[in-house]
Design an enzyme around this catalytic site. Structure first.
Site, PDB file in Angstrom:
ATOM      1  N   CYS A  31      -6.002 -12.614 -11.663  1.00  0.00           N
ATOM      2  CA  CYS A  31      -6.149 -12.801 -13.109  1.00  0.00           C
ATOM      3  C   CYS A  31      -7.639 -12.745 -13.436  1.00  0.00           C
ATOM      4  O   CYS A  31      -8.433 -13.462 -12.818  1.00  0.00           O
ATOM      5  CB  CYS A  31      -5.553 -14.160 -13.482  1.00  0.00           C
ATOM      6  SG  CYS A  31      -5.939 -14.652 -15.166  1.00  0.00           S
TER       7      CYS A  31
ATOM      8  N   GLU B  81      -9.788   0.853 -10.775  1.00  0.00           N
ATOM      9  CA  GLU B  81      -8.843   1.013 -11.887  1.00  0.00           C
ATOM     10  C   GLU B  81      -8.469  -0.304 -12.560  1.00  0.00           C
ATOM     11  O   GLU B  81      -7.315  -0.760 -12.486  1.00  0.00           O
ATOM     12  CB  GLU B  81      -7.578   1.748 -11.423  1.00  0.00           C
ATOM     13  CG  GLU B  81      -7.832   3.195 -11.057  1.00  0.00           C
ATOM     14  CD  GLU B  81      -6.540   4.005 -10.886  1.00  0.00           C
ATOM     15  OE1 GLU B  81      -5.479   3.409 -10.672  1.00  0.00           O
ATOM     16  OE2 GLU B  81      -6.618   5.238 -10.977  1.00  0.00           O
TER      17      GLU B  81
ATOM     18  N   GLU C 258     -10.945  10.428  -8.527  1.00  0.00           N
ATOM     19  CA  GLU C 258      -9.769  10.732  -7.708  1.00  0.00           C
ATOM     20  C   GLU C 258      -9.061  11.924  -8.346  1.00  0.00           C
ATOM     21  O   GLU C 258      -8.598  11.833  -9.482  1.00  0.00           O
ATOM     22  CB  GLU C 258      -8.809   9.534  -7.671  1.00  0.00           C
ATOM     23  CG  GLU C 258      -9.421   8.280  -7.071  1.00  0.00           C
ATOM     24  CD  GLU C 258      -8.457   7.102  -7.058  1.00  0.00           C
ATOM     25  OE1 GLU C 258      -7.254   7.290  -7.335  1.00  0.00           O
ATOM     26  OE2 GLU C 258      -8.919   5.976  -6.784  1.00  0.00           O
TER      27      GLU C 258
ATOM     28  N   TRP D 276       4.189   8.147  -6.978  1.00  0.00           N
ATOM     29  CA  TRP D 276       4.475   6.999  -7.841  1.00  0.00           C
ATOM     30  C   TRP D 276       5.168   7.307  -9.165  1.00  0.00           C
ATOM     31  O   TRP D 276       5.492   6.399  -9.910  1.00  0.00           O
ATOM     32  CB  TRP D 276       3.199   6.195  -8.111  1.00  0.00           C
ATOM     33  CG  TRP D 276       1.985   7.026  -8.426  1.00  0.00           C
ATOM     34  CD1 TRP D 276       1.023   7.386  -7.529  1.00  0.00           C
ATOM     35  CD2 TRP D 276       1.598   7.600  -9.684  1.00  0.00           C
ATOM     36  NE1 TRP D 276       0.053   8.157  -8.146  1.00  0.00           N
ATOM     37  CE2 TRP D 276       0.371   8.299  -9.459  1.00  0.00           C
ATOM     38  CE3 TRP D 276       2.149   7.600 -10.966  1.00  0.00           C
ATOM     39  CZ2 TRP D 276      -0.294   8.983 -10.467  1.00  0.00           C
ATOM     40  CZ3 TRP D 276       1.486   8.288 -11.978  1.00  0.00           C
ATOM     41  CH2 TRP D 276       0.280   8.964 -11.723  1.00  0.00           C
TER      42      TRP D 276
ATOM     43  N   GLU E 133       1.723   4.376   0.238  1.00  0.00           N
ATOM     44  CA  GLU E 133       1.445   5.753  -0.201  1.00  0.00           C
ATOM     45  C   GLU E 133       1.718   6.790   0.881  1.00  0.00           C
ATOM     46  O   GLU E 133       1.077   7.846   0.926  1.00  0.00           O
ATOM     47  CB  GLU E 133       0.019   5.834  -0.757  1.00  0.00           C
ATOM     48  CG  GLU E 133      -0.089   5.016  -2.034  1.00  0.00           C
ATOM     49  CD  GLU E 133      -1.476   4.964  -2.646  1.00  0.00           C
ATOM     50  OE1 GLU E 133      -2.444   5.364  -1.986  1.00  0.00           O
ATOM     51  OE2 GLU E 133      -1.576   4.493  -3.798  1.00  0.00           O
TER      52      GLU E 133
ATOM     53  N   MET F 195       4.034   8.834   0.995  1.00  0.00           N
ATOM     54  CA  MET F 195       4.516  10.098   0.432  1.00  0.00           C
ATOM     55  C   MET F 195       3.514  10.732  -0.531  1.00  0.00           C
ATOM     56  O   MET F 195       3.863  11.585  -1.334  1.00  0.00           O
ATOM     57  CB  MET F 195       5.877   9.887  -0.230  1.00  0.00           C
ATOM     58  CG  MET F 195       6.902   9.499   0.826  1.00  0.00           C
ATOM     59  SD  MET F 195       8.580   9.509   0.283  1.00  0.00           S
ATOM     60  CE  MET F 195       8.887  11.240   0.005  1.00  0.00           C
ATOM     61  N   HIS F 196       2.257  10.307  -0.430  1.00  0.00           N
ATOM     62  CA  HIS F 196       1.189  10.853  -1.282  1.00  0.00           C
ATOM     63  C   HIS F 196       0.380  11.842  -0.464  1.00  0.00           C
ATOM     64  O   HIS F 196      -0.136  11.513   0.598  1.00  0.00           O
ATOM     65  CB  HIS F 196       0.300   9.694  -1.736  1.00  0.00           C
ATOM     66  CG  HIS F 196      -0.632  10.031  -2.846  1.00  0.00           C
ATOM     67  ND1 HIS F 196      -1.640  10.977  -2.739  1.00  0.00           N
ATOM     68  CD2 HIS F 196      -0.724   9.532  -4.095  1.00  0.00           C
ATOM     69  CE1 HIS F 196      -2.298  11.031  -3.880  1.00  0.00           C
ATOM     70  NE2 HIS F 196      -1.766  10.174  -4.721  1.00  0.00           N
TER      71      HIS F 196
HETATM   72  C1  GAL Z   1      -4.734   5.637  -8.107  1.00  0.00           C
HETATM   73  C2  GAL Z   1      -5.446   4.590  -7.270  1.00  0.00           C
HETATM   74  C3  GAL Z   1      -5.543   4.997  -5.820  1.00  0.00           C
HETATM   75  C4  GAL Z   1      -4.229   5.529  -5.325  1.00  0.00           C
HETATM   76  C5  GAL Z   1      -3.795   6.662  -6.208  1.00  0.00           C
HETATM   77  C6  GAL Z   1      -2.510   7.309  -5.767  1.00  0.00           C
HETATM   78  O1  GAL Z   1      -4.239   5.096  -9.284  1.00  0.00           O
HETATM   79  O2  GAL Z   1      -6.734   4.338  -7.759  1.00  0.00           O
HETATM   80  O3  GAL Z   1      -5.939   3.891  -5.043  1.00  0.00           O
HETATM   81  O4  GAL Z   1      -3.281   4.515  -5.317  1.00  0.00           O
HETATM   82  O5  GAL Z   1      -3.610   6.180  -7.517  1.00  0.00           O
HETATM   83  O6  GAL Z   1      -2.157   8.363  -6.609  1.00  0.00           O
END
Ligand code: GAL
Length: 583
Positions: free
Chosen positions: A109, A144, A315, A323, A363, A365-366
């Site tokens: 928080c 973020e 990024e 996601w 992650e 599957m990223h």
């Molecule tokens: C972003 C985040 C990263 C990673 C990414 C995956 O929102 O900053 O750490 O999680 O998404 O797409």
């Protein structure tokens, strides 16, 4: 300054034996930057005050030996497991009153004083150790802010902080009662200590109360970030960056940006198309592998404004993400194209997320630039190509728009507090204008509501600024540039009351909003000459020239010289016709 590329790297997630080879391959690929550290708190401080920086020294030195520069992230988005044992109340609390728990990230928080102290401690330790390190070329604060719906927390700490914030703003409880209109439904307070958070009420809370809480919460994010930038600046001359999300995350990015040297955002065109872009199913299908054609550009332009000219993509999506509801792979060539689009909008650097696809964790599957076994993923060769191309490319582009959009996060809060119709939000309204400007071949600059100089623009649009103040109104009116106000310009005063004289109250421009209605999106109202009113419209009393009307003859847009007032949220065609007339 040359355009540069980089990658997000997690040395703590891979055996040391591969670091050297990773660094060599990054460098051979033509990358300049490795962003590291932002989720590594459990390895930097495995237990309270047991700091272990040896591995990070080695990781930074390994990257530096290969000729890379590091963006060092502060790890405050992922407090380690011992932290909530020490501060059991540090979790963010949802609007349902339940604390959110440990086991993912952003589990803090912003208002919790104990957690803030822990952040100051770890950031100080990092800044002292690496502030003068020649390989640390930039810093990233946290990760973020606001992502996963974390800007708002309904905790006891937030309640206490909110009461202090209210006291500082209103000084006297009668002033708060008066300005919030608390006599309505007998909501009057006798003391600041009686004011609660605007959740768990029987029916909707007072919009003034909710707006105040949104502003307070935004200020908490700004001060949380500032605590970090002040520490880093005391030890380092390297620029400080934060990586904002797409869409807004519920706080004032300009406020955070004022304490940064460079703004960055995280560009996930396909994930965000599925989750954040206001669009029909057909539009989503059409762009499923390319991303919305305007969404990335909008955020490039927004972040250029937040960074006062300096901005990065921290990024960049390199393949399928994990996601969104569905996660298609991009078209061949898209990663290169997205990178170039950012550079064309003035980005200094584009970093890809991430170097190697994770073998474990949320992650898996990223996609990354490499597969989990270290062999190249499809984006690898695209990045290689961009790296070769930027060697011969001109320096970072100085971007200047033909048109300007005045954009204010406070207006986003106000629309959120009182949408009065499903699907009605500030972003959708502004983004509609942005799309149309681009369809007309105009480049856009985004300007904060504090902007006063509009010279040189062919048109300025200022839609939806609910609590628009007189200073901005006057600056726009006197700018000598065609300006579009409305809908909802100055529809509320700064305390969310309907102003009298009635809005938009633009001196010398005879327009009065005498009523509004909101409509389901499948009940559009036709506009003569083409297009539709979608979701929201106002009824005007005016003697100004009507330049667009609905099928029943009600004014949709009126004009007096260079000034135009738009009384509805319009689709692309109707908006385009009006802009064409003004231009
Ligand atoms: C972003 C985040 C990263 C990673 C990414 C995956 O929102 O900053 O750490 O999680 O998404 O797409």
């Amino acid at each position: 300054m040359k355009k540069t590329l980089g990658v997000c790297y997690y040395p703590e997630q891979w055996p040391r034996e591969v670091w050297e080879d990773d660094a060599r391959r990054m460098s051979e690929l033509g990358l300049t930057w490795a962003r590291i550290g932002e989720f590594a708190w459990s390895r930097l401080e495995p237990s309270f005050t047991r700091l272990e920086f040896g591995w990070l020294d080695e990781a930074i030195d390994t990257l530096a030996r290969a000729g890379l520069k590091v963006v060092l992230g502060t790890p405050t988005a992922t407090p380690p497991r011992w932290m909530p044992d020490k501060h059991p109340q540090m979790f963010p609390v949802g609007a349902d009153g339940h604390p959110r728990g440990f086991g993912s990230r952003r589990h803090y928080c912003f208002s919790h004083p104990g957690y803030r102290e822990e952040c100051v401690r770890i950031v100080t330790a990092l800044a002292e150790r690496y502030g003068k390190h020649p390989a640390v070329g930039a810093w990233q604060t946290d990760n973020e802010y606001g992502c996963h719906d974390t800007a708002l927390s309904y905790s006891a700490a937030a309640r206490d902080g909110f009461r202090r914030w209210l006291r500082a703003r209103y000084a006297d409880i009668d002033a708060l009662n008066e300005q919030w209109g608390n006599v309505f439904w007998s909501m009057e307070y006798g003391d600041f200590e009686q004011v609660g958070l605007p959740n768990l009420t029987v029916t909707e809370p007072n919009p003034a109360h909710v707006l105040a809480f949104r502003r307070f919460s935004s200020d908490q994010v700004v001060s949380f970030n500032r605590a970090q930038t002040e520490i880093i600046r005391a030890h380092s001359d390297a620029p400080i960056i934060h990586n904002f999300t797409g869409r807004f995350g519920g706080f004032d990015h300009f406020g955070v940006g004022a304490d940064l040297d460079i703004a960055a955002w995280d560009s996930y065109p396909l994930g965000l198309l599925a989750s954040e872009v206001p669009a029909t199913a057909e539009h989503r299908r059409r762009y499923a592998r390319a991303g919305d054609p305007d969404f990335q550009a909008f955020h490039h332009d927004l972040n250029r404004a937040v960074g006062r000219g300096r901005w990065w993509v921290m990024e960049q999506q390199p393949g399928a993400v994990n996601w969104a509801a569905y996660n298609p792979a991009p078209l061949a060539g898209m990663v290169r194209r997205w990178t170039w689009e950012a550079f064309e909008h003035g980005a200094e650097a584009v970093c890809y997320f991430r170097w190697r696809q994770a073998r474990a964790g949320q992650e898996q599957m990223h996609a990354g630039l490499l597969l989990p076994d270290g062999s190249p993923a499809p984006a690898f060769d695209e990045v290689k190509r961009v790296a070769l191309e930027i060697n011969d490319a001109p320096d970072v582009v100085k971007y200047r728009g033909d048109a300007a959009i005045v954009f204010d996060f406070d207006a986003d809060f106000a629309w959120g507090v009182q949408p009065c119709g499903e699907g009605l939000d500030y972003f959708g309204l502004v983004f509609g204008f942005y799309r149309v400007l681009r369809k007309l071949g105009l480049k856009a600059d985004i300007l904060p509501a504090t902007a006063r100089d509009f010279s040189g623009y062919r048109v300025v649009v200022a839609p939806g600024l609910v609590c628009m103040g007189d200073e901005l109104k006057d600056a726009l009116r006197g700018s000598g540039v065609p300006v579009i106000f409305g809908p909802r310009s100055g529809a509320r005063d700064v305390e969310m009351r309907i102003p009298v004289p009635l809005p938009p109250a633009l001196a010398g421009f005879d327009v009065k909003v005498a009523g509004v209605e909101t409509l389901p999106f499948d009940l559009p109202v036709g506009v003569r000459g083409g297009g539709f009113i979608e979701g929201y419209r106002e009824f005007l009393e005016t003697t100004a020239d009507v330049i667009a009307a609905d099928d029943d003859g009600n004014a949709v847009a009126v004009r007096d010289g260079d000034l135009c007032y738009l009384a509805a949220r319009l689709d692309t065609l109707a908006l385009k016709n009006i802009l064409k007339q003004l231009l």
